[in-house]
Scaffold this motif. Structure first.
Motif, PDB file in Angstrom:
ATOM      1  N   UNK A 127      -5.095   8.795  -3.333  1.00 25.79           N
ATOM      2  CA  UNK A 127      -4.262   9.980  -3.490  1.00 25.79           C
ATOM      3  C   UNK A 127      -3.293  10.041  -2.322  1.00 25.79           C
ATOM      4  N   UNK A 128      -2.033  10.366  -2.593  1.00 21.12           N
ATOM      5  CA  UNK A 128      -0.999  10.413  -1.569  1.00 21.12           C
ATOM      6  C   UNK A 128      -0.160  11.677  -1.744  1.00 21.12           C
ATOM      7  N   UNK A 129       0.749  11.882  -0.819  1.00 28.25           N
ATOM      8  CA  UNK A 129       1.649  13.025  -0.922  1.00 28.25           C
ATOM      9  C   UNK A 129       2.581  12.907  -2.122  1.00 28.25           C
ATOM     10  N   UNK A 153       0.840  -1.191   0.000  1.00 34.52           N
ATOM     11  CA  UNK A 153       0.000   0.000   0.000  1.00 34.52           C
ATOM     12  C   UNK A 153       0.882   1.251   0.000  1.00 34.52           C
ATOM     13  N   UNK A 154       0.527   2.262  -0.798  1.00 33.85           N
ATOM     14  CA  UNK A 154       1.308   3.510  -0.784  1.00 33.85           C
ATOM     15  C   UNK A 154       1.288   4.163   0.593  1.00 33.85           C
ATOM     16  N   UNK A 155       2.273   5.001   0.847  1.00 36.20           N
ATOM     17  CA  UNK A 155       2.368   5.713   2.123  1.00 36.20           C
ATOM     18  C   UNK A 155       1.634   7.044   2.059  1.00 36.20           C
ATOM     19  N   UNK A 156       1.332   7.589   3.239  1.00 36.83           N
ATOM     20  CA  UNK A 156       0.799   8.938   3.421  1.00 36.83           C
ATOM     21  C   UNK A 156      -0.446   9.184   2.552  1.00 36.83           C
ATOM     22  N   UNK A 157      -1.488   8.420   2.825  1.00 34.86           N
ATOM     23  CA  UNK A 157      -2.745   8.541   2.085  1.00 34.86           C
ATOM     24  C   UNK A 157      -3.458   9.830   2.479  1.00 34.86           C
ATOM     25  N   UNK A 158      -4.115  10.443   1.493  1.00 31.57           N
ATOM     26  CA  UNK A 158      -4.866  11.678   1.766  1.00 31.57           C
ATOM     27  C   UNK A 158      -6.316  11.603   1.304  1.00 31.57           C
ATOM     28  N   UNK A 159      -6.638  10.717   0.357  1.00 23.32           N
ATOM     29  CA  UNK A 159      -8.010  10.614  -0.150  1.00 23.32           C
ATOM     30  C   UNK A 159      -8.132   9.344  -0.971  1.00 23.32           C
ATOM     31  N   UNK A 184      -4.554  -5.785  -4.714  1.00 21.73           N
ATOM     32  CA  UNK A 184      -3.274  -6.320  -4.264  1.00 21.73           C
ATOM     33  C   UNK A 184      -2.118  -5.464  -4.764  1.00 21.73           C
ATOM     34  N   UNK A 185      -2.163  -5.123  -6.038  1.00 20.32           N
ATOM     35  CA  UNK A 185      -1.063  -4.379  -6.662  1.00 20.32           C
ATOM     36  C   UNK A 185      -1.483  -2.920  -6.861  1.00 20.32           C
ATOM     37  N   UNK A 186      -0.573  -2.005  -6.525  1.00 18.22           N
ATOM     38  CA  UNK A 186      -0.837  -0.574  -6.648  1.00 18.22           C
ATOM     39  C   UNK A 186       0.166   0.045  -7.615  1.00 18.22           C
ATOM     40  N   UNK A 187      -0.360   0.785  -8.591  1.00 17.30           N
ATOM     41  CA  UNK A 187       0.485   1.412  -9.584  1.00 17.30           C
ATOM     42  C   UNK A 187       0.296   2.922  -9.564  1.00 17.30           C
ATOM     43  N   UNK A 188       1.420   3.650  -9.619  1.00 17.00           N
ATOM     44  CA  UNK A 188       1.344   5.114  -9.717  1.00 17.00           C
ATOM     45  C   UNK A 188       0.874   5.475 -11.127  1.00 17.00           C
ATOM     46  N   UNK A 189      -0.294   6.083 -11.217  1.00 15.52           N
ATOM     47  CA  UNK A 189      -0.918   6.379 -12.508  1.00 15.52           C
ATOM     48  C   UNK A 189      -1.470   7.798 -12.477  1.00 15.52           C
ATOM     49  N   UNK A 190      -1.328   8.497 -13.573  1.00 12.05           N
ATOM     50  CA  UNK A 190      -1.962   9.799 -13.715  1.00 12.05           C
ATOM     51  C   UNK A 190      -3.287   9.591 -14.427  1.00 12.05           C
TER      52      UNK A 190
END
Length: 208
Positions: A114-116, A97-103, A127-133
């Motif tokens: 959404x994260x910092x 899971x990504x760190x520092x969740x905001x929304x 299970x898998x999280x990808x940084x996507x725009x």
């Protein structure tokens, strides 16, 4: 045996007497269908309508329905529940899971966070999280504009149960420290009456 430790005190005047205020952070999130129940956050607590289903270590940020489950997040963790409010899984950085969740957002039955450091999309199994725009702006999950008094009272009542109230009443703490001493004096007086009554009876016994 009566389950008093799990029965919250919901009388507003008693909560006022104890000085229990409304939570600093309280939010109500709408249900996704007519048959589902609202999700309510009060600081680190999460309710499914009037059922407390989670006490998180940190203040909760958001909660929502996703397909056949419920999801709530705080800064560092995601909590997955079934529709009855039973916790099924907790995710954190150690599980990817990504760190520092905001929304969070739900778009086309997919979960976004959404994260910092950016926006992440989960796969269908979460299970898998990808940084996507995202191609289009996401609609982040937001609470209702206002919270009704019943919900606020419910959140306050989580801080006091009937067992604690009865213990405070029995010990005298309910009315302040001075009352504890009065209760102790009453207890000593009762003991003195008992012992003096026994002594009078013993002295008046006819000799054998």
């Amino acid at each position: 045996d009566f389950g008093l430790a799990k029965t919250p005190v919901s009388q507003g005047w008693i909560l006022d007497y104890y000085g229990i205020p409304a939570p600093a952070h309280i939010a109500q999130f709408p249900s996704n269908t007519d048959n589902s129940k609202p999700l309510i956050i009060a600081n680190n607590l999460l309710w499914l309508d009037d059922k407390l289903i989670l006490e998180a270590p940190d203040t909760l940020i958001s909660a929502a329905y996703l397909a056949n489950m419920l999801i709530a997040i705080d800064t560092n963790q995601a909590y997955l529940f079934d529709l009855a409010g039973n916790l099924q899984e907790t995710q954190n950085h150690s599980t990817g899971l990504p760190r520092r969740l905001t929304a969070m957002a739900i778009d086309d039955h997919r979960l976004w966070l959404d994260t910092d450091s950016g926006t992440y999309q989960a796969d269908e199994q979460l299970i898998d999280w990808q940084a996507v725009k995202p191609d289009t702006p996401l609609s982040w999950v937001k609470p209702l504009a206002s919270v009704d008094e019943k919900t606020i009272l419910q959140a306050r009542s989580a801080n006091l149960n009937w067992q604690q109230l009865l213990l405070d009443l029995h010990s005298g703490r309910l009315f302040g420290a001075f009352t504890v001493w009065i209760w102790d004096v009453f207890a000593l007086a009762l003991l003195l009456v008992s012992f003096s009554g026994f002594w009078i009876w013993y002295k008046q016994k006819p000799p054998r």
